[in-house]
Design a protein around this motif. Sequence first.
Motif, PDB file in Angstrom:
ATOM      1  N   THR A 101      59.560  86.647   4.422  1.00 14.19           N
ATOM      2  CA  THR A 101      58.173  86.315   4.730  1.00 14.19           C
ATOM      3  C   THR A 101      57.613  85.341   3.693  1.00 14.19           C
ATOM      4  O   THR A 101      58.013  85.358   2.520  1.00 14.19           O
ATOM      5  CB  THR A 101      57.299  87.583   4.761  1.00 14.19           C
ATOM      6  OG1 THR A 101      55.950  87.214   5.027  1.00 14.19           O
ATOM      7  CG2 THR A 101      57.346  88.326   3.437  1.00 14.19           C
ATOM      8  N   ASP A 102      56.712  84.480   4.143  1.00 14.17           N
ATOM      9  CA  ASP A 102      56.029  83.533   3.266  1.00 14.17           C
ATOM     10  C   ASP A 102      54.687  84.065   2.785  1.00 14.17           C
ATOM     11  O   ASP A 102      53.913  83.324   2.175  1.00 14.17           O
ATOM     12  CB  ASP A 102      55.809  82.197   3.990  1.00 14.17           C
ATOM     13  CG  ASP A 102      57.118  81.461   4.229  1.00 14.17           C
ATOM     14  OD1 ASP A 102      57.998  81.534   3.354  1.00 14.17           O
ATOM     15  OD2 ASP A 102      57.268  80.820   5.285  1.00 14.17           O
ATOM     16  N   LEU A 103      54.402  85.339   3.066  1.00 12.72           N
ATOM     17  CA  LEU A 103      53.152  85.926   2.592  1.00 12.72           C
ATOM     18  C   LEU A 103      53.092  85.889   1.068  1.00 12.72           C
ATOM     19  O   LEU A 103      54.062  86.221   0.390  1.00 12.72           O
ATOM     20  CB  LEU A 103      53.023  87.374   3.066  1.00 12.72           C
ATOM     21  CG  LEU A 103      52.803  87.586   4.571  1.00 12.72           C
ATOM     22  CD1 LEU A 103      52.822  89.074   4.890  1.00 12.72           C
ATOM     23  CD2 LEU A 103      51.480  86.980   5.004  1.00 12.72           C
ATOM     24  N   ASP A 104      51.961  85.461   0.547  1.00 13.22           N
ATOM     25  CA  ASP A 104      51.795  85.339  -0.897  1.00 13.22           C
ATOM     26  C   ASP A 104      50.409  85.852  -1.274  1.00 13.22           C
ATOM     27  O   ASP A 104      49.556  86.050  -0.413  1.00 13.22           O
ATOM     28  CB  ASP A 104      51.981  83.895  -1.349  1.00 13.22           C
ATOM     29  CG  ASP A 104      52.397  83.800  -2.811  1.00 13.22           C
ATOM     30  OD1 ASP A 104      52.243  84.803  -3.529  1.00 13.22           O
ATOM     31  OD2 ASP A 104      52.848  82.723  -3.236  1.00 13.22           O
ATOM     32  N   VAL A 105      50.201  86.044  -2.552  1.00 13.58           N
ATOM     33  CA  VAL A 105      48.919  86.512  -3.070  1.00 13.58           C
ATOM     34  C   VAL A 105      48.379  85.441  -4.002  1.00 13.58           C
ATOM     35  O   VAL A 105      48.989  85.153  -5.043  1.00 13.58           O
ATOM     36  CB  VAL A 105      49.078  87.854  -3.828  1.00 13.58           C
ATOM     37  CG1 VAL A 105      47.723  88.337  -4.340  1.00 13.58           C
ATOM     38  CG2 VAL A 105      49.698  88.898  -2.914  1.00 13.58           C
ATOM     39  N   GLU A 106      47.274  84.845  -3.639  1.00 14.68           N
ATOM     40  CA  GLU A 106      46.701  83.777  -4.441  1.00 14.68           C
ATOM     41  C   GLU A 106      46.030  84.345  -5.682  1.00 14.68           C
ATOM     42  O   GLU A 106      45.484  85.441  -5.670  1.00 14.68           O
ATOM     43  CB  GLU A 106      45.674  82.991  -3.618  1.00 14.68           C
ATOM     44  CG  GLU A 106      46.277  82.252  -2.442  1.00 14.68           C
ATOM     45  CD  GLU A 106      45.246  81.407  -1.722  1.00 14.68           C
ATOM     46  OE1 GLU A 106      44.086  81.384  -2.175  1.00 14.68           O
ATOM     47  OE2 GLU A 106      45.597  80.767  -0.718  1.00 14.68           O
ATOM     48  N   GLY A 107      46.102  83.566  -6.756  1.00  9.97           N
ATOM     49  CA  GLY A 107      45.447  83.972  -7.996  1.00  9.97           C
ATOM     50  C   GLY A 107      46.231  84.948  -8.833  1.00  9.97           C
ATOM     51  O   GLY A 107      45.734  85.400  -9.866  1.00  9.97           O
ATOM     52  N   VAL A 108      47.454  85.306  -8.431  1.00 10.91           N
ATOM     53  CA  VAL A 108      48.285  86.264  -9.171  1.00 10.91           C
ATOM     54  C   VAL A 108      49.631  85.607  -9.448  1.00 10.91           C
ATOM     55  O   VAL A 108      50.249  85.035  -8.544  1.00 10.91           O
ATOM     56  CB  VAL A 108      48.490  87.570  -8.372  1.00 10.91           C
ATOM     57  CG1 VAL A 108      49.349  88.552  -9.161  1.00 10.91           C
ATOM     58  CG2 VAL A 108      47.155  88.193  -8.028  1.00 10.91           C
ATOM     59  N   ARG A 109      50.086  85.684 -10.689  1.00  8.49           N
ATOM     60  CA  ARG A 109      51.328  85.013 -11.075  1.00  8.49           C
ATOM     61  C   ARG A 109      52.510  85.969 -11.180  1.00  8.49           C
ATOM     62  O   ARG A 109      53.630  85.611 -10.845  1.00  8.49           O
ATOM     63  CB  ARG A 109      51.129  84.295 -12.417  1.00  8.49           C
ATOM     64  CG  ARG A 109      50.059  83.206 -12.369  1.00  8.49           C
ATOM     65  CD  ARG A 109      49.983  82.457 -13.691  1.00  8.49           C
ATOM     66  NE  ARG A 109      51.243  81.816 -14.011  1.00  8.49           N
ATOM     67  CZ  ARG A 109      51.469  81.136 -15.134  1.00  8.49           C
ATOM     68  NH1 ARG A 109      50.519  81.040 -16.033  1.00  8.49           N
ATOM     69  NH2 ARG A 109      52.634  80.575 -15.356  1.00  8.49           N
ATOM     70  N   GLU A 110      52.282  87.177 -11.677  1.00 10.84           N
ATOM     71  CA  GLU A 110      53.381  88.120 -11.880  1.00 10.84           C
ATOM     72  C   GLU A 110      53.912  88.641 -10.541  1.00 10.84           C
ATOM     73  O   GLU A 110      53.124  88.987  -9.653  1.00 10.84           O
ATOM     74  CB  GLU A 110      52.925  89.297 -12.738  1.00 10.84           C
ATOM     75  CG  GLU A 110      52.533  88.910 -14.157  1.00 10.84           C
ATOM     76  CD  GLU A 110      53.716  88.400 -14.960  1.00 10.84           C
ATOM     77  OE1 GLU A 110      54.855  88.833 -14.662  1.00 10.84           O
ATOM     78  OE2 GLU A 110      53.507  87.574 -15.862  1.00 10.84           O
ATOM     79  N   VAL A 111      55.234  88.684 -10.424  1.00  9.95           N
ATOM     80  CA  VAL A 111      55.865  89.131  -9.179  1.00  9.95           C
ATOM     81  C   VAL A 111      55.548  90.593  -8.893  1.00  9.95           C
ATOM     82  O   VAL A 111      55.276  90.969  -7.742  1.00  9.95           O
ATOM     83  CB  VAL A 111      57.400  88.899  -9.250  1.00  9.95           C
ATOM     84  CG1 VAL A 111      58.085  89.500  -8.030  1.00  9.95           C
ATOM     85  CG2 VAL A 111      57.705  87.418  -9.347  1.00  9.95           C
TER      86      VAL A 111
END
Length: 360
Positions: free
Chosen positions: A235-245
């Motif tokens: 999936t290409d779902l991502d969380v904006e504003g967060v860097r740590e996996v």
Amino acid sequence: MSADFVARLIGMIVFSILGVYLGTHLGRLANETPSEFVFSVEQYAFTIGMVGALIGLILTPYLTTRPIKSLRMQLSRLSTRSLLASLIGLIVGLIIAALLSFPLSLLPAPFGQVMPFIGVLIMAYLGVSVFLTRQDDLFSMVQGFSRGGAAGAEGGAPMAERTILLDTSVIIDGRIADIARTGFLPGSLLIPRFVLNELQYIADSSDTLRRQRGRRGMEVLAQLQKEPGIPVRITDLDVEGVREVDDKLVILARQLRCPILTNDYNLNRIAELQGVTILNINELANAVKSVLLPGEMLQVRIIQEGKEPSQGVAYMDDGTMVVVENGRDYMDQEINVVVTKVLQTAAGRMIFARPERENE
């Protein structure tokens, strides 16, 4: 060119124009009674226009782009289910407010003009809050109707539809392929793109050990995708504003309302604190180890010395450590031992035993 920079430029121009108009107006008012110490209209316009440009340059992002970014970040943390429940609640609240607006408008002034607007605000808030609070019951009821009630009563469909997020550590570990092949993980395995990026970064590392672990993770993913009975999705779902996996995984799991499969101790604790379900492979491995009671007999091979002078150390087939008292005399030998104590530690199960011959 960032959005903040563009907003600052636009704000500087807009506020400077407003400052010029305000300065012109104030200059004209001040010059209605001419005095020696009164500035001219042009000086008023220039001065206040420069102040307006400075204010626009500094404050515009805090009035435009920053609130929008904050709103987007807050919305990204909400699950699709929560957003849909809020939207349904808002629509229901507005419909009820529209039905109440006519009787409220018949109230005597000034209530007849004010109460319809206040009713809209109150009903919209109540609709969103009520539907958001009872979203689980709402969607459970809808799913029950869609399955005709039979599948919901059996409880098989929800497990088959469950999604499990995979962490980088569990992919590198490699045991996930064997566990999934046994069928003990119902549902589909979901791998976010940022986890793949981290796995690729590890596989391209200059450190030999990290590079080997990353490549093993790639091979494990290839095995999982080849298994016909194991649905694996990228999936290409991502969380904006967060860097740590790890933080991204926790937020994404909360949005999707699904568990995380991992063997990372830190991720396990962080996720549990935030109410996210964790499936820990290490805990599964400890749970399926053979249970031994004091007095039972084992056959082990002493392979190394223990911490105490007379101790020997052996290992069972599942990796459980067996500490044998007076076992140093039987180094590199297979002997029968009697279990004396079983100790459960954070690292796993540890068995203490003594040679059978001593009991005789």
